[in-house]
Design a protein around this motif. Structure first.
Motif, PDB file in Angstrom:
ATOM      1  N   UNK A  39      43.103  32.066  49.351  1.00 22.66           N
ATOM      2  CA  UNK A  39      42.720  32.303  47.865  1.00 22.66           C
ATOM      3  C   UNK A  39      42.046  33.531  47.830  1.00 22.66           C
ATOM      4  N   UNK A  40      42.809  34.430  46.809  1.00 25.18           N
ATOM      5  CA  UNK A  40      42.358  35.804  46.702  1.00 25.18           C
ATOM      6  C   UNK A  40      41.220  35.861  45.418  1.00 25.18           C
ATOM      7  N   UNK A  41      40.236  36.606  45.544  1.00 22.09           N
ATOM      8  CA  UNK A  41      39.438  36.768  44.236  1.00 22.09           C
ATOM      9  C   UNK A  41      38.700  38.220  44.103  1.00 22.09           C
ATOM     10  N   UNK A  42      39.024  38.981  43.054  1.00 18.21           N
ATOM     11  CA  UNK A  42      38.847  40.465  43.077  1.00 18.21           C
ATOM     12  C   UNK A  42      38.049  40.470  41.821  1.00 18.21           C
ATOM     13  N   UNK A  43      36.798  41.267  41.903  1.00 17.00           N
ATOM     14  CA  UNK A  43      35.781  41.387  40.951  1.00 17.00           C
ATOM     15  C   UNK A  43      35.247  42.904  41.108  1.00 17.00           C
ATOM     16  N   UNK A  44      35.143  43.218  39.856  1.00 20.20           N
ATOM     17  CA  UNK A  44      34.285  44.611  39.570  1.00 20.20           C
ATOM     18  C   UNK A  44      32.876  44.551  39.271  1.00 20.20           C
ATOM     19  N   UNK A  45      32.588  43.406  38.924  1.00 12.86           N
ATOM     20  CA  UNK A  45      31.102  43.199  38.609  1.00 12.86           C
ATOM     21  C   UNK A  45      31.112  43.451  37.282  1.00 12.86           C
ATOM     22  N   UNK A  46      31.973  44.105  36.296  1.00 13.38           N
ATOM     23  CA  UNK A  46      31.997  44.231  35.026  1.00 13.38           C
ATOM     24  C   UNK A  46      32.572  43.048  34.305  1.00 13.38           C
ATOM     25  N   UNK A  56      44.037  51.651  38.501  1.00 11.87           N
ATOM     26  CA  UNK A  56      45.174  51.266  39.290  1.00 11.87           C
ATOM     27  C   UNK A  56      44.703  51.632  40.842  1.00 11.87           C
ATOM     28  N   UNK A  57      44.102  52.797  40.912  1.00  8.39           N
ATOM     29  CA  UNK A  57      43.393  52.851  42.286  1.00  8.39           C
ATOM     30  C   UNK A  57      42.745  51.768  43.259  1.00  8.39           C
ATOM     31  N   UNK A  58      42.125  51.025  42.225  1.00  5.42           N
ATOM     32  CA  UNK A  58      41.547  49.676  42.868  1.00  5.42           C
ATOM     33  C   UNK A  58      42.430  48.682  43.270  1.00  5.42           C
ATOM     34  N   UNK A  59      43.258  48.443  42.265  1.00 10.77           N
ATOM     35  CA  UNK A  59      44.358  47.529  42.436  1.00 10.77           C
ATOM     36  C   UNK A  59      45.327  47.829  43.647  1.00 10.77           C
ATOM     37  N   UNK A  98      45.578  45.310  46.800  1.00 12.18           N
ATOM     38  CA  UNK A  98      46.828  44.891  47.370  1.00 12.18           C
ATOM     39  C   UNK A  98      46.989  45.225  48.976  1.00 12.18           C
ATOM     40  N   UNK A  99      46.523  46.316  49.386  1.00  9.18           N
ATOM     41  CA  UNK A  99      46.629  46.769  50.771  1.00  9.18           C
ATOM     42  C   UNK A  99      45.566  45.900  51.811  1.00  9.18           C
ATOM     43  N   UNK A 100      44.447  45.652  51.221  1.00  8.93           N
ATOM     44  CA  UNK A 100      43.480  44.667  51.789  1.00  8.93           C
ATOM     45  C   UNK A 100      44.023  43.276  51.909  1.00  8.93           C
ATOM     46  N   UNK A 101      44.691  43.078  51.034  1.00 11.42           N
ATOM     47  CA  UNK A 101      44.997  41.429  50.867  1.00 11.42           C
ATOM     48  C   UNK A 101      46.413  41.333  51.952  1.00 11.42           C
ATOM     49  N   UNK A 102      47.187  42.129  52.091  1.00  9.51           N
ATOM     50  CA  UNK A 102      48.179  42.210  52.914  1.00  9.51           C
ATOM     51  C   UNK A 102      47.761  42.254  54.340  1.00  9.51           C
ATOM     52  N   UNK A 103      46.510  43.093  54.675  1.00 10.64           N
ATOM     53  CA  UNK A 103      46.101  43.364  56.167  1.00 10.64           C
ATOM     54  C   UNK A 103      45.209  42.265  56.362  1.00 10.64           C
ATOM     55  N   UNK A 104      44.873  41.243  55.562  1.00  8.15           N
ATOM     56  CA  UNK A 104      43.822  40.199  55.907  1.00  8.15           C
ATOM     57  C   UNK A 104      44.349  39.348  57.010  1.00  8.15           C
ATOM     58  N   UNK A 105      45.687  39.062  56.859  1.00  5.25           N
ATOM     59  CA  UNK A 105      46.192  38.081  57.808  1.00  5.25           C
ATOM     60  C   UNK A 105      45.805  38.618  59.519  1.00  5.25           C
ATOM     61  N   UNK A 106      46.222  39.729  59.477  1.00  5.33           N
ATOM     62  CA  UNK A 106      46.367  40.419  60.814  1.00  5.33           C
ATOM     63  C   UNK A 106      44.707  40.406  61.161  1.00  5.33           C
ATOM     64  N   UNK A 107      43.915  40.663  60.484  1.00  2.65           N
ATOM     65  CA  UNK A 107      42.431  40.820  60.954  1.00  2.65           C
ATOM     66  C   UNK A 107      41.907  39.363  61.209  1.00  2.65           C
ATOM     67  N   UNK A 108      42.368  38.277  60.414  1.00  2.00           N
ATOM     68  CA  UNK A 108      42.200  36.887  60.694  1.00  2.00           C
ATOM     69  C   UNK A 108      42.587  36.416  62.131  1.00  2.00           C
ATOM     70  N   UNK A 116      31.316  49.236  42.092  1.00  2.00           N
ATOM     71  CA  UNK A 116      31.740  48.552  43.290  1.00  2.00           C
ATOM     72  C   UNK A 116      32.547  47.459  43.006  1.00  2.00           C
ATOM     73  N   UNK A 117      33.891  47.330  43.877  1.00  2.80           N
ATOM     74  CA  UNK A 117      34.703  46.273  43.690  1.00  2.80           C
ATOM     75  C   UNK A 117      34.596  45.431  45.060  1.00  2.80           C
ATOM     76  N   UNK A 118      34.663  44.034  44.762  1.00  2.00           N
ATOM     77  CA  UNK A 118      34.480  43.014  45.691  1.00  2.00           C
ATOM     78  C   UNK A 118      35.823  42.105  45.920  1.00  2.00           C
TER      79      UNK A 118
END
Length: 137
Positions: free
Chosen positions: A43-50, A69-72, A76-86, A26-28
């Motif tokens: 402020x962006x934080x990405x963790x895989x728990x590993x 690379x799939x997780x990265x 990237x997609x989620x970081x750029x879409x967060x602004x619209x969500x917020x 799981x990636x968070x």
């Protein structure tokens, strides 16, 4: 633990998180908001728990690079879409004028990976004495 949308992260103040599973990991992705008058920094934080100490570099472990690379690209997609969500769900009126995405890193290897975001409008700067990558939205 399926989570397809941003949720308030109760573990941190002013934070939102989203999860996704890649193979067996799981990636968070967490974005913590920092308010400065009419400015908000994401402020962006990405963790895989590993953690590195869990890896045995002398043996080939099948889940050593879960996500990769799939997780990265997902992050990237989620970081750029967060602004619209917020903006759509939490920002009231025109009280905030400036929004920035901010990234820190733990080591030079990550800094080198993150520096590739310069082609997406990020730039290096100093924030409270620390070198960071920042992008104005």
């Amino acid at each position: 633990m399926k989570n397809k949308s941003w949720k308030k992260d109760l573990q941190y103040e002013n934070a939102f998180s989203i999860y996704k599973k890649f193979n067996s990991t799981f990636y968070k992705l967490t974005i913590q908001l920092q308010y400065h008058g009419k400015t908000i920094k994401y402020w962006v934080f990405l963790s895989s728990g590993k953690k590195r100490k869990e890896f045995n570099f002398y043996e080939d472990k099948p889940n050593k690079s879960d996500g990769g690379i799939e997780a990265l690209l997902w992050a990237k997609e989620k970081i750029f879409s967060f602004h619209e969500f917020f903006i759509n769900n939490y920002c009231i009126g025109n009280e905030v004028k400036n929004f920035y995405i901010c990234l820190k890193w733990a080591d030079s290897k990550r800094r080198n990976v993150y520096s590739r975001l310069i082609k997406y409008g990020f730039y290096f700067m100093y924030d409270e004495g620390e070198k960071i990558l920042m992008k104005k939205i």
